[in-house]
Design an enzyme around this catalytic site. Structure first.
Site, PDB file in Angstrom:
ATOM      1  N   ASP A  26       0.644  -1.109   0.333  1.00 11.16           N
ATOM      2  CA  ASP A  26      -0.011   0.047   0.136  1.00 11.16           C
ATOM      3  C   ASP A  26       0.928   1.213   0.126  1.00 11.16           C
ATOM      4  O   ASP A  26       1.732   0.914   0.367  1.00 11.16           O
ATOM      5  CB  ASP A  26      -1.069  -0.129   0.924  1.00 11.16           C
ATOM      6  CG  ASP A  26      -1.968  -1.272   1.712  1.00 11.16           C
ATOM      7  OD1 ASP A  26      -2.258  -0.989  -0.024  1.00 11.16           O
ATOM      8  OD2 ASP A  26      -2.164  -1.552   2.525  1.00 11.16           O
ATOM      9  N   ASP A  80      -6.613  -0.846  10.909  1.00 11.89           N
ATOM     10  CA  ASP A  80      -6.716  -0.912   9.458  1.00 11.89           C
ATOM     11  C   ASP A  80      -7.959  -1.166   9.361  1.00 11.89           C
ATOM     12  O   ASP A  80      -8.150  -0.226   8.309  1.00 11.89           O
ATOM     13  CB  ASP A  80      -5.985  -2.237   8.939  1.00 11.89           C
ATOM     14  CG  ASP A  80      -4.655  -3.451   9.154  1.00 11.89           C
ATOM     15  OD1 ASP A  80      -4.350  -1.947   8.168  1.00 11.89           O
ATOM     16  OD2 ASP A  80      -4.681  -4.560   8.986  1.00 11.89           O
ATOM     17  N   MET A 139       0.217   5.850  12.801  1.00 18.95           N
ATOM     18  CA  MET A 139       1.290   4.973  12.693  1.00 18.95           C
ATOM     19  C   MET A 139       1.756   5.356  10.857  1.00 18.95           C
ATOM     20  O   MET A 139       2.744   5.471  10.560  1.00 18.95           O
ATOM     21  CB  MET A 139       0.423   3.790  11.802  1.00 18.95           C
ATOM     22  CG  MET A 139       2.129   2.443  12.324  1.00 18.95           C
ATOM     23  SD  MET A 139       1.369   0.457  11.857  1.00 18.95           S
ATOM     24  CE  MET A 139       1.094   1.356  13.806  1.00 18.95           C
TER      25      MET A 139
END
Length: 436
Positions: free
Chosen positions: A121, A319, A341
């Site tokens: 990603d 996530d 993060m």
């Protein structure tokens, strides 16, 4: 590159069964390299990232046999280490971030591990220092060729050591564990990640003959053994997909049952959704989300705006923050989403603003969402999926919006969600896949 065309604004109703956990699968598959005996793994999700890793293992010499739809047997008996120097490996390895976790097992068993700088990603810096500092602590020599973007670690014999990780990296912890199980002596890992994925990996390795204590904590002790045997392992349901389905039910005012969720392994995910006002009922090991016309965000005790932030386990997984952000756009009240993060993960909010959401992007890590209280639906629009999690968040937004939305680059969604269009269409969604 494929596209989703979504007709939104319709409530859904029915049952969804979560796939196997993507993040666990990537670790578990790499662990099959630690033994020449057969390892059978059940509940493997049929998604792009996992399929790429299975193909990579096969190219490396692992004998792969599909036993049933989501069950495979792996036998890493005849590993072809020369494949690590091939152009094909450089190309395939660089397209999959999870490939970094083949280094620990290869280093432990064969004394060498090579990997191109992995992709994945585009969500900001994702440094690999923790992995290689850990290998060096175990006695490996690290080499990086900037011209080739290739990482290499080699060791005649790994030796147990004490290490304090500079960050509680999940993949870094997994990689170091897999290297340490075959090292001489005892390895102590402090500030280890302790997510359910790591716990699952440790339990699998113990069934293979490893000696690991401290599972579930951030202090692991590993006593090295000379070899490991085969085993059988079942992957947990994917907590990120479960959270995505909870958010989907709230945004679309739907009544959805999520089956066999392994509730005890979800940590604070259900409570975090409850703080947004979403009703969650536990029926056995199923989660039932009743239809809600409206849901209200809590405040802190002193009345100040609620903050939802990611943190190492048992904190909230990063996530799911994209999903929490989308869900908040239709809540009553306001919330600050703090993504600590990754510095690029909130940039997809411009698409939601185009859809009518009220969001203030404070900086690369923080966004304030002012909920619309379901009084103004999001507008349909055309979007591009930037990463796996933002992609599914945009899909949820499109399913709640009035009109027809288009999401391009849905290969990003396919990397982490198995047949998501077919499964959601089965409970009333209207998603058309267009292969370009």
């Amino acid at each position: 590159m494929s596209t989703f065309e979504i007709i939104g604004g319709q409530p859904l109703k029915g049952e969804l069964t979560p796939q196997g956990a993507k993040n666990e699968a990537l670790q578990i598959l790499c662990a099959t390299l630690l033994t020449e005996e057969k390892v059978t793994i059940h509940n493997i999700p049929n998604i792009l990232d996992v399929n790429k890793l299975i193909e990579l293992l096969s190219n490396l010499g692992v004998s792969v046999s599909q036993e049933s739809k989501n069950s495979y047997t792996f036998e890493a008996k005849d590993i072809q280490l020369e494949y690590l120097n091939s152009a094909e490996f450089a190309r395939k390895g660089s397209s999959l971030r999870g490939s970094i976790m083949i280094i620990g097992p290869l280093l432990a068993r064969f004394g060498k591990g090579y990997i191109p700088r992995p992709g994945g990603d585009k969500i900001g810096r994702r440094r690999l220092d923790t992995h290689f500092i850990g290998f060096e602590k175990l006695g490996a020599k690290f080499h990086f060729n900037p011209g080739e973007n290739f990482y290499r670690v080699e060791a005649d014999q790994l030796k147990g050591a004490y290490m304090l990780l500079d960050e509680a990296s999940v993949t870094g912890t997994a990689n170091i564990i897999m290297a340490a199980v075959l090292a001489q002596g005892t390895t102590t890992i402090y500030n280890a990640a302790c997510e359910p994925y790591i716990q699952q990996l440790c339990r699998m390795l113990i069934r293979m003959g490893a000696k690991i204590s401290g599972i579930g904590s951030n202090l692991l002790e590993i006593k090295g053994v000379s070899s490991l045997t085969g085993c059988e392992h079942r992957i947990l349901p994917d907590m990120i997909e479960i959270g995505s389905f909870i958010g989907l039910a709230a945004m679309t005012r739907s009544e959805i049952t999520i089956k066999d969720v392994a509730f005890k392994e979800l940590g604070m995910i259900p409570d975090a959704f409850r703080r947004l006002g979403i009703k969650i009922e536990l029926h056995g090991d199923d989660i039932f989300i009743p239809k809600q016309d409206k849901y209200q965000i809590e405040t802190f005790i002193d009345g100040s705006i609620l903050t939802i932030a990611d943190a190492p386990w048992p904190g909230l997984t990063p996530d799911l923050l994209s999903v929490f952000l989308v869900v908040a756009t239709q809540a009553k009240g306001s919330v600050l989403i703090h993504q600590k993060m990754f510095e690029s993960r909130l940039f997809f909010t411009d698409k939601l603003i185009d859809m009518g959401a009220q969001i203030i992007l404070c900086d690369p890590h923080r966004a304030t969402v002012i909920g619309l209280n379901q009084e103004q639906r999001l507008r349909a629009t055309t979007m591009v999926s930037p990463d796996i999690r933002a992609g599914v968040a945009l899909l949820i937004a499109a399913l709640s919006a009035d009109g027809t939305s288009t999401i391009h680059n849905i290969d990003q969604i396919d990397r982490g969600y198995e047949n998501i269009d077919l499964r959601l269409n089965a409970i009333g969604a209207n998603i058309k896949r267009i292969n370009l």
